[in-house]
Design a protein around this motif. Structure first.
Motif, PDB file in Angstrom:
ATOM      1  N   PHE A  65      -4.478   5.456   3.712  1.00  0.00           N
ATOM      2  CA  PHE A  65      -3.049   5.193   3.883  1.00  0.00           C
ATOM      3  C   PHE A  65      -2.285   5.470   2.582  1.00  0.00           C
ATOM      4  CE2 PHE A  65       0.598   2.167   4.326  1.00  0.00           C
ATOM      5  CZ  PHE A  65       1.180   2.759   5.440  1.00  0.00           C
ATOM      6  N   ILE A  66      -2.856   5.051   1.458  1.00  0.00           N
ATOM      7  CA  ILE A  66      -2.224   5.299   0.152  1.00  0.00           C
ATOM      8  C   ILE A  66      -2.088   6.795  -0.100  1.00  0.00           C
ATOM      9  CG2 ILE A  66      -2.573   5.131  -2.349  1.00  0.00           C
ATOM     10  CD1 ILE A  66      -3.826   2.373  -1.851  1.00  0.00           C
ATOM     11  N   LEU A  67      -3.170   7.556   0.156  1.00  0.00           N
ATOM     12  CA  LEU A  67      -3.155   8.995  -0.116  1.00  0.00           C
ATOM     13  C   LEU A  67      -2.214   9.737   0.831  1.00  0.00           C
ATOM     14  CD1 LEU A  67      -4.497  10.689  -2.248  1.00  0.00           C
ATOM     15  CD2 LEU A  67      -6.302  11.266  -0.649  1.00  0.00           C
ATOM     16  N   ASP A  68      -2.139   9.313   2.094  1.00  0.00           N
ATOM     17  CA  ASP A  68      -1.190   9.922   3.023  1.00  0.00           C
ATOM     18  C   ASP A  68       0.247   9.686   2.572  1.00  0.00           C
ATOM     19  OD1 ASP A  68      -2.612  11.341   4.936  1.00  0.00           O
ATOM     20  OD2 ASP A  68      -3.119   9.550   6.083  1.00  0.00           O
ATOM     21  N   ASN A  69       0.526   8.489   2.078  1.00  0.00           N
ATOM     22  CA  ASN A  69       1.874   8.189   1.591  1.00  0.00           C
ATOM     23  C   ASN A  69       2.200   8.994   0.335  1.00  0.00           C
ATOM     24  OD1 ASN A  69       3.554   5.843   2.932  1.00  0.00           O
ATOM     25  ND2 ASN A  69       1.394   5.344   3.211  1.00  0.00           N
ATOM     26  N   LYS A  70       1.204   9.204  -0.506  1.00  0.00           N
ATOM     27  CA  LYS A  70       1.412  10.050  -1.678  1.00  0.00           C
ATOM     28  C   LYS A  70       1.729  11.479  -1.242  1.00  0.00           C
ATOM     29  CE  LYS A  70      -0.863  11.849  -5.830  1.00  0.00           C
ATOM     30  NZ  LYS A  70      -2.020  11.767  -6.724  1.00  0.00           N
ATOM     31  N   PHE A  71       0.971  11.997  -0.282  1.00  0.00           N
ATOM     32  CA  PHE A  71       1.174  13.350   0.218  1.00  0.00           C
ATOM     33  C   PHE A  71       2.581  13.523   0.785  1.00  0.00           C
ATOM     34  CE2 PHE A  71       1.146  16.293   3.795  1.00  0.00           C
ATOM     35  CZ  PHE A  71       0.657  17.448   3.208  1.00  0.00           C
ATOM     36  N   LEU A  72       3.021  12.545   1.585  1.00  0.00           N
ATOM     37  CA  LEU A  72       4.338  12.627   2.212  1.00  0.00           C
ATOM     38  C   LEU A  72       5.463  12.519   1.174  1.00  0.00           C
ATOM     39  CD1 LEU A  72       3.656  10.450   5.371  1.00  0.00           C
ATOM     40  CD2 LEU A  72       4.013  12.918   5.302  1.00  0.00           C
ATOM     41  N   THR A  73       5.255  11.688   0.135  1.00  0.00           N
ATOM     42  CA  THR A  73       6.257  11.571  -0.927  1.00  0.00           C
ATOM     43  C   THR A  73       6.412  12.893  -1.674  1.00  0.00           C
ATOM     44  OG1 THR A  73       5.706   9.237  -1.190  1.00  0.00           O
ATOM     45  CG2 THR A  73       6.943  10.269  -2.973  1.00  0.00           C
ATOM     46  N   LEU A  74       5.285  13.547  -1.957  1.00  0.00           N
ATOM     47  CA  LEU A  74       5.333  14.848  -2.621  1.00  0.00           C
ATOM     48  C   LEU A  74       6.030  15.887  -1.738  1.00  0.00           C
ATOM     49  CD1 LEU A  74       1.771  14.946  -4.190  1.00  0.00           C
ATOM     50  CD2 LEU A  74       3.925  14.855  -5.424  1.00  0.00           C
ATOM     51  N   PHE A  75       5.824  15.777  -0.428  1.00  0.00           N
ATOM     52  CA  PHE A  75       6.479  16.694   0.510  1.00  0.00           C
ATOM     53  C   PHE A  75       7.996  16.528   0.455  1.00  0.00           C
ATOM     54  CE2 PHE A  75       8.105  17.506   4.860  1.00  0.00           C
ATOM     55  CZ  PHE A  75       7.851  18.854   4.927  1.00  0.00           C
ATOM     56  N   VAL A  76       8.457  15.281   0.369  1.00  0.00           N
ATOM     57  CA  VAL A  76       9.893  15.020   0.261  1.00  0.00           C
ATOM     58  C   VAL A  76      10.453  15.648  -1.014  1.00  0.00           C
ATOM     59  CG1 VAL A  76      11.621  13.211  -0.052  1.00  0.00           C
ATOM     60  CG2 VAL A  76       9.823  12.928   1.655  1.00  0.00           C
ATOM     61  N   GLU A  77       9.688  15.521  -2.125  1.00  0.00           N
ATOM     62  CA  GLU A  77      10.124  16.127  -3.389  1.00  0.00           C
ATOM     63  C   GLU A  77      10.211  17.642  -3.257  1.00  0.00           C
ATOM     64  OE1 GLU A  77      11.179  14.648  -5.985  1.00  0.00           O
ATOM     65  OE2 GLU A  77      10.733  12.600  -5.356  1.00  0.00           O
ATOM     66  N   LEU A 128       0.831  -1.204   0.000  1.00  0.00           N
ATOM     67  CA  LEU A 128       0.000   0.000   0.000  1.00  0.00           C
ATOM     68  C   LEU A 128       0.868   1.258   0.000  1.00  0.00           C
ATOM     69  CD1 LEU A 128      -2.791  -0.963   2.574  1.00  0.00           C
ATOM     70  CD2 LEU A 128      -3.000  -0.875   0.095  1.00  0.00           C
ATOM     71  N   SER A 129       1.933   1.238   0.816  1.00  0.00           N
ATOM     72  CA  SER A 129       2.847   2.377   0.860  1.00  0.00           C
ATOM     73  C   SER A 129       3.514   2.591  -0.497  1.00  0.00           C
ATOM     74  CB  SER A 129       3.903   2.127   1.946  1.00  0.00           C
ATOM     75  OG  SER A 129       4.841   3.170   1.970  1.00  0.00           O
ATOM     76  N   ARG A 130       3.891   1.482  -1.149  1.00  0.00           N
ATOM     77  CA  ARG A 130       4.533   1.568  -2.476  1.00  0.00           C
ATOM     78  C   ARG A 130       3.587   2.172  -3.504  1.00  0.00           C
ATOM     79  NH1 ARG A 130       4.773  -0.618  -7.248  1.00  0.00           N
ATOM     80  NH2 ARG A 130       2.976  -1.935  -6.810  1.00  0.00           N
ATOM     81  N   ARG A 131       2.318   1.804  -3.422  1.00  0.00           N
ATOM     82  CA  ARG A 131       1.334   2.338  -4.368  1.00  0.00           C
ATOM     83  C   ARG A 131       1.182   3.846  -4.204  1.00  0.00           C
ATOM     84  NH1 ARG A 131      -3.934  -1.301  -3.721  1.00  0.00           N
ATOM     85  NH2 ARG A 131      -4.772   0.351  -5.040  1.00  0.00           N
ATOM     86  N   GLY A 132       1.200   4.322  -2.955  1.00  0.00           N
ATOM     87  CA  GLY A 132       1.113   5.761  -2.721  1.00  0.00           C
ATOM     88  C   GLY A 132       2.321   6.497  -3.265  1.00  0.00           C
ATOM     89  N   ALA A 133       3.518   5.929  -3.044  1.00  0.00           N
ATOM     90  CA  ALA A 133       4.746   6.551  -3.540  1.00  0.00           C
ATOM     91  C   ALA A 133       4.784   6.560  -5.063  1.00  0.00           C
ATOM     92  CB  ALA A 133       5.961   5.805  -2.985  1.00  0.00           C
TER      93      ALA A 133
END
Length: 565
Positions: free
Chosen positions: A485-497, A442-447
Motif C-alpha cells: 500500500f505504501i509503495l502504490d501510494n508512492k507510485f501514484l504520488t510520483l504520477f501526479v508530479e 500508511l498513505s502519508r508515508r508513501g506520499a
C-alpha cells in the motif's frame, strides 16, 4: 546595456555547457575531481568577494604612508591574513599528508577569522544603518573607524568561542529502546563516529586521539557514518593506520559519505579500509549477534548505504540503493541503518523493522552563519529524533571539523548508544488506534517517500515506474499489505508530479502512454488494499479491546482511558 546582457548570457551559457560536460560526459574519477574543483572555484569566488569587501574597509581605516607606523603594520598584517585566507582552498588541494602542514593550518585559521569578520562587518553595517537612518534620522556621516573596531571585536569573540567549542570533544550517552531486541542483547553498546575528514586539516594524530577515547568506552560495536577522508589513498594511507587500533568486540563498520566520492578514489578506499580492520557496507547489510542462515534469529541487522548524492551526480556504478541493502530481511528482526545524509534517513525510516538510522553530514552547522542554513535545509539537524513511534534517527554533529577549525553551539562528539529492549509493544498500541487513521498514516508515508525521492525519480520516471510496480506486487503476493500500500501510494504520488510537469498528458510521449495501464492497476489495487487494511485493523482493534476488557474489568472507566488512548 545590451552588450552587458549579452556578455552575462554568454557567461551563463558557458557555465551550463561546462556543467553538462562534467556531470554527464566526463569519466567517473575525473568527474569527481572536477566537481570538487567546481565547488572550490565557487567557494573561492565567494571568499574573494568577502576579502575585497574587508580590504576596502581596512585599507580606509589603516591608511598610512609610513609602513612602520601602527596603521602601516596593521595594513600589512591585514593583507597577509586576507592573502592566507584566500589561498586556503588552493593549499588544501596542493598539500595533503599524514599530518596537516603548518601552512594549511594557519590558512584555515585565517579563513575562519575572515569569514567571521565579513559577517561582523555586514551585521554592524546593517545595525548602524538602521540606528543612524531610521532611529536617529541623522544625516551625519557614519564613523567608519568605530564600525571597524566593533566588527573586529565581534569577529574576535566568534573566533575565540569557535576555538573553545572545537576543543570540547564530548562523549554523548544515548539510551535507545529497540522493539524486538533479543533479551541477551540488552545493554549492547554502539559507538558512532562521523565526519572525521582526514586530509589537509586533520591528520593521524587527531585520529589517534579519537581512537583512544573510543577504546576507553569499550564498545561492542563501532560505526563510522561517512566523510572519513578528504583525499586519495596514496595521500592518506599512513594517516588511517590508527583505525587498526580500535578495540571493538564485534567489529568496525563504515558507510560512505559525499566526501569519499569527491576524492575521486572511493573504490580504492573501499578496498583499502578492510586492511585497517574496517568493513565497508556499500548498499549491504550484515547479521550481527545471530545466524544469517537462521533468519538472524536473536540478532540484529546492520545496513550501510552509499551516500544519497550518488543519485544526483553520476559516480559510475555507485548509487544509493535501499532495496539492495534492506530487501529480504527476516521479519521482526531490528535493523540499524548507516546513512550519511539526513535526507537518506527520511527514506530509510519508511522500511519495516528499521528502528535506528545513524547519520552525520550536517556538522550541526559547525559555525555561524552556516548553523542557520543547515538547520533550515535539512529534515534532521543534530541529535536524536523520533519521527515515528519506536523509530529513531540520530544525527551526529561530527567528530572533528571540515575546512576551518571553529565550531559554534555544538562541539565535536563521539556518540555512545546503549540498546535496551523496548517496554512497549507497538503492535498492541497500534491495534487500539482508529483503523482509518492507520490507513491514512500508511498513505502519508508513501506520499512522503515520493516527495523525498521526487527529483531522482522524475528524472528517471519511466525506468522507476515498472520497478516500483514489480516490488509492490511482490509485497502483495507475500501478504505484506502495508508495504504494498505504501509503495502504490508512492507510485501514484510520483504520477501526479509527472502530470504537473506535462499537463497535456493525453498528448504526451509514448512512454507516458505505456505508464497509463500501470497507473490504472495501481489505483485499483490501492483501493482494494485500503478496504482489506480497514477490515484487518478493525478486527485487530476489536480483538485487542476484548482482551483488555478481560484484563481491566473496571466499571465506569474505558480501556482507552486506562491506557491513555
Amino acid at each position: 546595456m545590451t552588450n552587458r546582457i549579452v556578455r552575462y548570457a554568454s557567461l551563463l551559457a558557458a557555465v551550463l555547457l561546462l556543467e553538462t560536460w562534467i556531470f554527464f560526459f566526463m569519466e567517473t574519477k575525473r568527474r569527481a575531481r572536477a566537481i570538487r574543483l567546481h565547488w572550490y572555484a565557487i567557494m573561492s569566488f565567494i571568499f574573494f568577494l568577502g576579502v575585497v569587501y574587508i580590504w576596502r574597509r581596512v585599507s580606509t581605516v589603516f591608511a598610512s604612508r609610513n609602513v612602520f607606523s601602527f596603521k602601516g603594520l596593521a595594513r600589512i598584517a591585514s593583507l597577509t591574513v586576507l592573502a592566507m585566507a584566500q589561498s586556503c582552498l588552493l593549499l588544501s588541494l596542493a598539500f595533503v599528508n599524514n599530518e596537516p602542514l603548518a601552512l594549511n593550518t594557519a590558512a584555515s585559521y585565517c579563513l575562519g577569522f575572515v569569514i567571521f569578520l565579513a559577517i561582523s562587518c555586514v551585521a554592524v553595517d546593517i545595525a548602524a544603518w538602521f540606528i543612524h537612518s531610521l532611529v536617529l534620522r541623522s544625516r551625519k556621516r557614519q564613523n567608519v573607524t568605530l564600525k571597524t573596531i566593533l566588527s573586529l571585536s565581534l569577529a574576535l569573540v566568534m573566533t575565540a568561542s569557535g576555538m573553545w567549542s572545537l576543543s570540547q570533544l564530548e562523549v554523548k550517552h544515548v539510551t535507545l529502546p529497540v522493539k524486538g531486541l533479543h533479551p541477551r542483547l540488552n545493554g549492547t553498546t554502539v559507538v558512532q563516529l562521523s565526519d572525521i575528514h582526514l586530509g589537509p586539516f586533520n591528520g593521524k594524530s587527531a585520529l589517534n586521539e579519537l581512537v583512544g577515547r573510543v577504546n576507553g568506552l569499550k564498545p561492542d560495536l563501532v560505526l563510522i557514518t561517512g566523510d572519513l577522508v578528504d583525499s586519495t589513498v596514496s595521500n592518506l594511507q599512513e594517516a588511517v593506520t590508527p583505525l587498526r587500533d580500535i578495540k571493538s568486540k564485534h567489529g568496525v563498520y563504515f558507510s560512505t559519505g559525499n566526501h569519499e566520492y569527491y576524492t575521486g578514489d572511493v573504490d580504492s578506499w573501499i578496498e583499502e579500509l578492510p586492511r585497517h580492520g574496517v568493513t565497508p557496507l556499500v548498499n549491504q547489510r550484515v547479521c550481527l549477534f545471530g545466524e544469517e542462515k537462521q533468519g538472524c534469529s536473536g540478532g540484529l541487522y546492520l545496513a550501510g548505504l552509499e551516500d544519497i548524492e550518488t543519485r544526483r551526480v553520476n559516480y559510475g556504478a555507485h548509487s544509493m540503493d535501499l532495496h539492495a541493502a534492506l530487501s529480504g530481511r527476516a521479519e521482526g528482526v531490528p535493523t540499524i541503518v548507516m546513512a550519511h545524509q539526513p535526507w537518506a534517513a527520511v527514506e530509510a525510516i519508511m522500511w519495516k523493522d528499521v528502528h535506528l538510522v545513524l547519520s552525520g553530514h550536517t556538522h550541526a552547522g559547525q559555525f555561524l552563519p552556516m548553523t542557520v542554513l543547515v538547520y533550515v535545509f535539512n529534515p534532521f539537524f543534530a541529535g536524536l529524533y523520533e519521527p515515528q513511534p519506536g523509530v529513531f534517527v540520530y544525527v551526529s554533529a561530527g567528530s572533528l571539523y571540515v575546512l576551518i577549525p571553529y565550531r559554534h553551539f555544538f562541539g565535536p562528539e563521539i556518540t555512545l548508544f546503549t540498546l535496551v529492549s523496548s517496554k512497549q509493544e507497538e503492535a498492541s498500541s497500534q491495534a487500539l488506534m482508529d483503523p482509518a487513521a492507520r490507513v491514512k498514516e500508511l498513505s502519508r508515508r508513501g506520499a512522503l517517500s515520493a516527495k523525498v525521492d521526487r527529483t531522482a525519480s522524475i528524472q528517471h520516471y519511466y525506468r522507476c515506474a515498472p520497478q516500483m510496480k514489480k516490488q509492490a506486487q511482490i509485497y502483495y503476493d507475500e501478504g505484506d499489505l502495508e508495504s504494498a500500500f505504501i509503495l502504490d501510494n508512492k507510485f501514484l504520488t510520483l504520477f501526479v508530479e509527472r502530470i504537473k510537469q506535462h499537463p497535456k498528458f493525453s498528448n504526451a510521449s509514448a512512454e507516458d502512454k505505456q505508464v497509463k495501464p500501470l497507473v490504472k492497476s495501481s489505483m485499483e489495487r490501492a483501493t482494494e488494499l485500503k478496504a482489506k487494511l480497514l477490515k484487518k485493523y478493525t478486527e485487530e482493534k476489536e480483538e485487542n479491546m476484548k482482551s483488555l476488557q478481560e484484563v481491566w474489568p473496571v466499571k465506569g472507566i474505558g480501556c482507552g482511558q486506562v491506557l491513555g488512548v
